[in-house]
Design a protein around this motif. Structure first.
Motif, PDB file in Angstrom:
ATOM      1  N   ASN A 151      -2.959  -6.229  13.417  1.00 43.25           N
ATOM      2  CA  ASN A 151      -2.049  -5.362  14.158  1.00 43.25           C
ATOM      3  C   ASN A 151      -2.453  -5.287  15.622  1.00 43.25           C
ATOM      4  OD1 ASN A 151      -0.098  -3.584  14.968  1.00 43.25           O
ATOM      5  ND2 ASN A 151      -0.913  -1.816  13.860  1.00 43.25           N
ATOM      6  N   ILE A 152      -1.593  -5.859  16.494  1.00 40.49           N
ATOM      7  CA  ILE A 152      -1.794  -5.743  17.945  1.00 40.49           C
ATOM      8  C   ILE A 152      -0.564  -5.084  18.580  1.00 40.49           C
ATOM      9  CG2 ILE A 152      -3.438  -7.638  18.162  1.00 40.49           C
ATOM     10  CD1 ILE A 152      -1.071  -9.410  19.087  1.00 40.49           C
ATOM     11  N   ALA A 153       0.223  -4.380  17.760  1.00 41.65           N
ATOM     12  CA  ALA A 153       1.451  -3.734  18.234  1.00 41.65           C
ATOM     13  C   ALA A 153       1.136  -2.302  18.655  1.00 41.65           C
ATOM     14  CB  ALA A 153       2.522  -3.785  17.145  1.00 41.65           C
ATOM     15  N   ARG A 154       1.415  -1.362  17.780  1.00 43.39           N
ATOM     16  CA  ARG A 154       1.079   0.043  17.971  1.00 43.39           C
ATOM     17  C   ARG A 154       0.576   0.580  16.639  1.00 43.39           C
ATOM     18  NH1 ARG A 154       1.026  -0.793  22.615  1.00 43.39           N
ATOM     19  NH2 ARG A 154       2.104   0.288  24.319  1.00 43.39           N
ATOM     20  N   GLY A 155      -0.372   1.517  16.699  1.00 44.18           N
ATOM     21  CA  GLY A 155      -0.985   2.015  15.479  1.00 44.18           C
ATOM     22  C   GLY A 155       0.000   2.657  14.532  1.00 44.18           C
ATOM     23  N   LYS A 156       0.994   3.355  15.063  1.00 41.00           N
ATOM     24  CA  LYS A 156       1.919   4.097  14.212  1.00 41.00           C
ATOM     25  C   LYS A 156       2.938   3.211  13.511  1.00 41.00           C
ATOM     26  CE  LYS A 156       1.358   8.461  16.675  1.00 41.00           C
ATOM     27  NZ  LYS A 156       1.989   9.515  17.497  1.00 41.00           N
ATOM     28  N   VAL A 157       2.914   1.925  13.782  1.00 43.24           N
ATOM     29  CA  VAL A 157       3.729   0.985  12.997  1.00 43.24           C
ATOM     30  C   VAL A 157       3.200   0.912  11.565  1.00 43.24           C
ATOM     31  CG1 VAL A 157       4.367  -1.465  12.768  1.00 43.24           C
ATOM     32  CG2 VAL A 157       4.467  -0.352  14.998  1.00 43.24           C
ATOM     33  N   VAL A 158       1.955   1.322  11.370  1.00 45.46           N
ATOM     34  CA  VAL A 158       1.277   1.212  10.080  1.00 45.46           C
ATOM     35  C   VAL A 158       0.918   2.602   9.544  1.00 45.46           C
ATOM     36  CG1 VAL A 158      -0.749   0.278   8.885  1.00 45.46           C
ATOM     37  CG2 VAL A 158       0.316  -1.014  10.744  1.00 45.46           C
ATOM     38  N   ASP A 159       1.182   2.804   8.277  1.00 45.01           N
ATOM     39  CA  ASP A 159       0.678   3.976   7.563  1.00 45.01           C
ATOM     40  C   ASP A 159      -0.805   3.709   7.292  1.00 45.01           C
ATOM     41  OD1 ASP A 159      -0.134   5.894   5.731  1.00 45.01           O
ATOM     42  OD2 ASP A 159       1.687   5.786   4.533  1.00 45.01           O
ATOM     43  N   GLU A 160      -1.663   4.292   8.107  1.00 47.45           N
ATOM     44  CA  GLU A 160      -3.088   3.959   8.067  1.00 47.45           C
ATOM     45  C   GLU A 160      -3.729   4.322   6.728  1.00 47.45           C
ATOM     46  OE1 GLU A 160      -6.097   5.260  11.332  1.00 47.45           O
ATOM     47  OE2 GLU A 160      -4.726   3.754  12.156  1.00 47.45           O
ATOM     48  N   ARG A 161      -3.294   5.394   6.114  1.00 47.21           N
ATOM     49  CA  ARG A 161      -3.844   5.766   4.805  1.00 47.21           C
ATOM     50  C   ARG A 161      -3.546   4.685   3.780  1.00 47.21           C
ATOM     51  NH1 ARG A 161      -1.699  11.707   3.637  1.00 47.21           N
ATOM     52  NH2 ARG A 161      -2.764  11.293   1.663  1.00 47.21           N
ATOM     53  N   ALA A 162      -2.335   4.116   3.829  1.00 49.19           N
ATOM     54  CA  ALA A 162      -1.973   3.052   2.904  1.00 49.19           C
ATOM     55  C   ALA A 162      -2.788   1.796   3.182  1.00 49.19           C
ATOM     56  CB  ALA A 162      -0.479   2.754   3.010  1.00 49.19           C
ATOM     57  N   LEU A 163      -3.028   1.504   4.445  1.00 47.29           N
ATOM     58  CA  LEU A 163      -3.842   0.342   4.799  1.00 47.29           C
ATOM     59  C   LEU A 163      -5.268   0.505   4.277  1.00 47.29           C
ATOM     60  CD1 LEU A 163      -4.548  -2.269   6.310  1.00 47.29           C
ATOM     61  CD2 LEU A 163      -4.816  -0.894   8.396  1.00 47.29           C
ATOM     62  N   ILE A 164      -5.852   1.671   4.498  1.00 52.57           N
ATOM     63  CA  ILE A 164      -7.217   1.919   4.030  1.00 52.57           C
ATOM     64  C   ILE A 164      -7.304   1.751   2.514  1.00 52.57           C
ATOM     65  CG2 ILE A 164      -8.980   3.722   3.755  1.00 52.57           C
ATOM     66  CD1 ILE A 164      -8.030   4.762   6.555  1.00 52.57           C
ATOM     67  N   GLN A 165      -6.315   2.274   1.811  1.00 50.99           N
ATOM     68  CA  GLN A 165      -6.320   2.156   0.358  1.00 50.99           C
ATOM     69  C   GLN A 165      -6.174   0.714  -0.088  1.00 50.99           C
ATOM     70  OE1 GLN A 165      -6.907   5.093  -1.407  1.00 50.99           O
ATOM     71  NE2 GLN A 165      -7.440   3.564  -2.972  1.00 50.99           N
ATOM     72  N   ALA A 166      -5.320  -0.036   0.593  1.00 48.85           N
ATOM     73  CA  ALA A 166      -5.134  -1.449   0.250  1.00 48.85           C
ATOM     74  C   ALA A 166      -6.419  -2.240   0.468  1.00 48.85           C
ATOM     75  CB  ALA A 166      -3.994  -2.043   1.081  1.00 48.85           C
ATOM     76  N   LEU A 167      -7.162  -1.902   1.515  1.00 47.20           N
ATOM     77  CA  LEU A 167      -8.441  -2.571   1.784  1.00 47.20           C
ATOM     78  C   LEU A 167      -9.489  -2.184   0.744  1.00 47.20           C
ATOM     79  CD1 LEU A 167      -8.412  -2.062   5.643  1.00 47.20           C
ATOM     80  CD2 LEU A 167      -8.427  -4.293   4.508  1.00 47.20           C
ATOM     81  N   LYS A 168      -9.519  -0.917   0.392  1.00 49.32           N
ATOM     82  CA  LYS A 168     -10.488  -0.459  -0.608  1.00 49.32           C
ATOM     83  C   LYS A 168     -10.215  -1.069  -1.979  1.00 49.32           C
ATOM     84  CE  LYS A 168     -11.733   4.068   1.351  1.00 49.32           C
ATOM     85  NZ  LYS A 168     -11.636   5.547   1.163  1.00 49.32           N
TER      86      LYS A 168
END
Length: 328
Positions: free
Chosen positions: A234-251
């Protein structure tokens, strides 16, 4: 009588001197926020604003009755109420083009760093853990010949795709963008629906602007569609991504890793797990952060505001209707 400009952050001495040849300049090089009393006093008399990383609201505009133009030292303009500026006849200028290649360099460096585990393994060496020949536990994955999925295919997206296709022989898919026949011919790129891109891409790189439609464009459903071997960039904007969902997907191992230059909250909160995850490369929003590019961005903003306040069309204009109304 000279018009007044309020300038804040990222201007060098030559650029300030250029502005002062034409305008009265109130300069706030270390402005901490809109509540600064000196800034508010200067704003009341300002015809132009030059700067970046400041949230402009309709309420703030109410305190600037003479404002004619804003020159943002950025390509993104999610900090500005564009419709409200247009309604008031205030021109909004930005700085596309001058940061395209530098930001694309950042994006592709994240692809390489995450795939080859550059940060993780550099720390491995620093800790003194390299005591024998490396094994599979330290292996990364190839970049060349893989499929790069671009979410957004504007200037920066095209520049990232060009690096992948021409430099690394990558197959290019793109989505969330209008058809790009010239890029398809040049790079062999193929436009497809986002779901198909997510299912096929080895690397998913996001370059869309932040709008109401793209806010949380990526959530649990999108990460679930990606390959478990895929890497998210992601090199766009942070709010394009639901960060909680990203963290969970990585975990959960739903995706292999992530390379991130932007976050929902910046600076990144100290309790965020992202910078501590071995499969994440987290950067402090450095997309355009080189001496050369930041100087060029500031110069574009200086030129934009100079043109706007002398009755000429700025080089980079966001809200064309405001100019059209003025030109009637």
């Amino acid at each position: 009588m000279k018009k007044r400009i309020v300038a804040f952050r990222r201007l060098n001495e030559q650029q300030i001197a250029q502005l002062r040849e034409q305008f009265h300049v109130d300069y706030f090089p270390a402005l901490n926020g809109v509540d600064d009393p000196g800034f508010r006093e200067a704003l009341a008399e300002a015809h132009g604003l030059v700067g970046a990383s400041l949230k402009i609201t309709p309420e703030l505009l109410d305190e600037a009755p003479h404002l004619e133009a804003i020159a943002s030292i950025s390509v993104g303009y999610d900090n500005y109420p564009v419709d409200e500026l247009t309604r008031r006849g205030i021109l909004l200028c930005n700085t596309p083009d001058v940061l395209t290649e530098t930001t694309a360099d950042t994006g592709f460096s994240l692809i390489m760093a995450t795939a080859r585990r550059v940060v993780d393994l550099a720390e491995f060496v620093k800790r003194g853990d390299w005591k024998e020949s490396i094994g599979e536990a330290q292996f990364g994955c190839d970049v060349h010949g893989k499929t790069l999925g671009m979410i957004g295919m504007g200037r920066i997206g095209a520049a990232v795709a060009r690096r992948g296709a021409l430099g690394f022989g990558m197959n290019i898919l793109y989505s969330y963008a209008s058809p790009k026949p010239e890029l398809e011919a040049e790079l062999g790129a193929r436009r497809c629906e986002m779901d198909e891109l997510l299912e096929q891409a080895d690397f998913v790189c996001v370059t869309v602007p932040l709008t109401p439609e793209t806010t949380h464009l990526f959530g649990a459903e999108q990460f679930a569609r990606m390959k478990t071997s895929a890497i998210f960039i992601n090199i766009a904007r942070g709010k394009v991504v639901d960060e909680r969902a990203l963290i969970q997907a990585l975990k959960d191992g739903q995706i292999r890793g992530a390379g991130l230059d932007v976050f929902e909250q910046e600076p990144l909160p100290s309790d965020s797990p992202l910078p501590h995850m071995a499969n994440v490369v987290a950067l402090p929003h450095i997309g355009s952060a080189t001496h050369e590019t930041r100087t060029a961005m500031a110069q574009r903003a200086v030129d934009n505001i100079s043109l706007a306040l002398t009755g000429e069309r700025p080089i980079s204009l966001v809200n064309e209707p405001a100019w059209s109304a003025r030109a009637r």
